[in-house]
Design an enzyme around this catalytic site. Structure first.
Site, short mmCIF file in Angstrom:
data_model
loop_
_atom_site.label_atom_id
_atom_site.label_comp_id
_atom_site.label_asym_id
_atom_site.label_seq_id
_atom_site.Cartn_x
_atom_site.Cartn_y
_atom_site.Cartn_z
N THR A 144 -15.56 -10.33 2.26
CA THR A 144 -16.28 -11.13 1.30
C THR A 144 -17.72 -11.31 1.28
OG1 THR A 144 -14.21 -12.87 1.83
CG2 THR A 144 -16.48 -13.96 1.02
N THR A 165 -28.23 -10.50 14.64
CA THR A 165 -27.82 -9.63 15.41
C THR A 165 -26.52 -9.12 15.30
OG1 THR A 165 -29.05 -11.01 17.22
CG2 THR A 165 -27.32 -9.55 18.03
N CYS A 170 -6.34 -16.17 1.35
CA CYS A 170 -7.71 -16.44 1.76
C CYS A 170 -8.12 -18.03 1.43
CB CYS A 170 -8.68 -15.44 0.97
SG CYS A 170 -8.43 -13.91 1.55
N1 PLP Z 1 -11.29 -8.27 -1.47
C1 PLP Z 1 -9.87 -8.10 -1.05
C2 PLP Z 1 -9.40 -7.34 -2.19
C3 PLP Z 1 -9.13 -8.72 -0.12
O1 PLP Z 1 -7.67 -8.43 -0.10
C4 PLP Z 1 -9.93 -9.48 0.78
C5 PLP Z 1 -8.91 -10.32 1.88
O2 PLP Z 1 -7.98 -10.92 1.74
C6 PLP Z 1 -11.23 -9.70 0.61
C7 PLP Z 1 -12.01 -9.18 -0.37
C8 PLP Z 1 -12.05 -10.25 1.72
O3 PLP Z 1 -12.13 -9.64 2.94
P1 PLP Z 1 -12.43 -10.43 4.24
O4 PLP Z 1 -11.27 -11.16 4.73
O5 PLP Z 1 -12.87 -9.54 5.22
O6 PLP Z 1 -13.53 -11.42 3.97
#
Ligand code: PLP
Length: 384
Positions: A72, A238, A329
């Site tokens: 993200t 950090t 998410c």
């Molecule tokens: N992009 C995609 C295609 C994802 O599947 C995900 C996680 O589900 C993310 C971005 C976000 O990654 P993170 O969970 O490391 O923030």
């Protein structure tokens, strides 16, 4: 009481080798990598060794790897850097991107007046590259194209080399969210001409909260998080030393055994496809996710109308099967999937369920899931 974990696109279990490497860091390295004394230098050395080992596997210079808290953050950084440092005034993207990209591009549109244009998709869910070409040839505005390598819900894959060719022909910068493919597909950044790629360790048996942004070495971009000037001022704060070591270890394992892991995962997916077809006549696969050229870790099944359809993921969970109805998410919220809607696969009468696999998925997991699916989607006379 989970009997089968089939939600590996949401996150994967951490590999024991990764846990061990991280434990060693937690137990023996306590310095701050920015400190100049011995313990600090030891921590710094671990961060830099990790960077070099990842860069070597990708065929890029180590300085192109900026460690982040995951996918993200890396996606947000790429989009903000394109707008703030490269002068991008138009972003061509898709409504089927991960929320990290959808929201970051919308924020650039609303907050900074950047034009956001959505590319079309074919009926099978794949990106219409001819439409992208039409959009790009229609204007000379400084443009970023942000299109994911593989979709996390339905598994459609963009050919990055073709994407790069189209974008470069029209002078556009390229960001691709490679969160679902890093560690699962070979990637040679010595040959692939792109500007920004993103990675998240927890998608390939690394720790949560660690990842990186790849920035093409020809670009000069600023940081998104400012602070102590870490990561060559690209990302203040950090460093997550143990997380970075875990990420590098997971990356190493993923690349070393990629062919055998892929063969195993494909076999698990094929067993699931065949079993679903047997267990639930009329099942179809969104995005044709059963095809061999789709993301091999993901299968998105759409079931025929059934009284249990609306509760499918919940009922499967009660049977001990962890799977998902969309991207994980949004804190487990079941708002329906913006991806299925964007691609025209959403049907209020039919449940769509994503099953996703990893190198730890077993035949017993698949068979257990198939039994549960058969129970949930039993013939309607039995279910009512
Ligand atoms: N992009 C995609 C295609 C994802 O599947 C995900 C996680 O589900 C993310 C971005 C976000 O990654 P993170 O969970 O490391 O923030």
């Amino acid at each position: 009481m989970t009997h089968a974990y089939l939600d590996n696109a949401a996150t994967t279990p951490v590999a024991p080798e990764v846990v061990q490497a991280m434990m060693e860091v937690y137990q023996t390295v306590h310095g701050n990598p920015s400190s100049t004394h011995g313990p600090g230098r030891k921590a710094k050395a671990l961060v830099e060794t990790s960077r070099r080992s990842i860069a070597k596997l990708l065929g890029c210079p180590p300085r192109t790897i900026c460690f982040t808290s995951g996918g993200t953050e890396a996606d947000n950084h790429a989009i903000q850097a394109a707008v703030n440092s490269l002068g991008v005034r138009r972003i061509v993207t898709s409504e089927a991107e991960h929320s990290a990209v959808v929201k970051a591009t919308n924020a650039a549109g609303e907050g900074q007046g950047v034009e956001v244009v959505h590319v079309k998709h074919h009926e099978d869910g794949s990106v219409d590259l001819a439409d992208l070409e039409r959009i790009l040839s229609g204007s000379n505005v400084p443009t970023l194209v942000s299109l994911m390598h593989a979709n996390n819900e339905v598994g459609v894959v963009v050919d990055l080399k073709r994407l790069s060719d189209v974008c470069r022909t029209h002078g556009a910068w390229i960001h691709s969210d490679t969160v679902q493919t890093m560690g699962h597909y070979p990637m040679n950044l010595g040959e692939l001409d792109v500007d920004f790629l993103t990675c998240s360790a927890h998608k390939f048996h690394g720790p949560k909260g660690a990842g990186f942004l790849y920035v093409n070495p020809t670009l000069r971009v600023g940081g998104m998080i400012v602070g102590g000037g870490q990561e060559r001022t690209l990302r203040g704060g950090t460093e997550n030393v143990a997380g970075i070591v875990g990420l590098a270890k997971a990356f190493d394992l993923a690349f070393e055994h990629m062919t055998e892991h892929e063969a195993h995962i494909r076999a698990m997916k094929e067993r699931m496809v065949a079993g679903l077809r047997r267990a639930v006549p009329g099942v179809v696969f969104n995005g044709e996710s059963d095809r061999a050229d789709r993301l091999y870790t993901v299968l998105n099944a759409k079931f025929p109308p059934h009284p249990n359809g609306g509760m499918a993921v919940f009922l499967l969970d009660l049977e001990g099967i962890a799977c998902s109805g969309g991207s994980a998410c949004s804190s487990g919220a079941t708002l329906g999937s913006h991806v299925l809607r964007a691609l025209g696969f959403h049907d209020p009468d039919k449940a769509s369920v994503r099953f996703s696999f990893s190198r730890y998925t077993t035949e017993a997991d698949i068979d257990c899931a198939l039994e549960a699916v058969a129970k949930v989607f039993a013939a309607v006379e039995e279910a009512v």
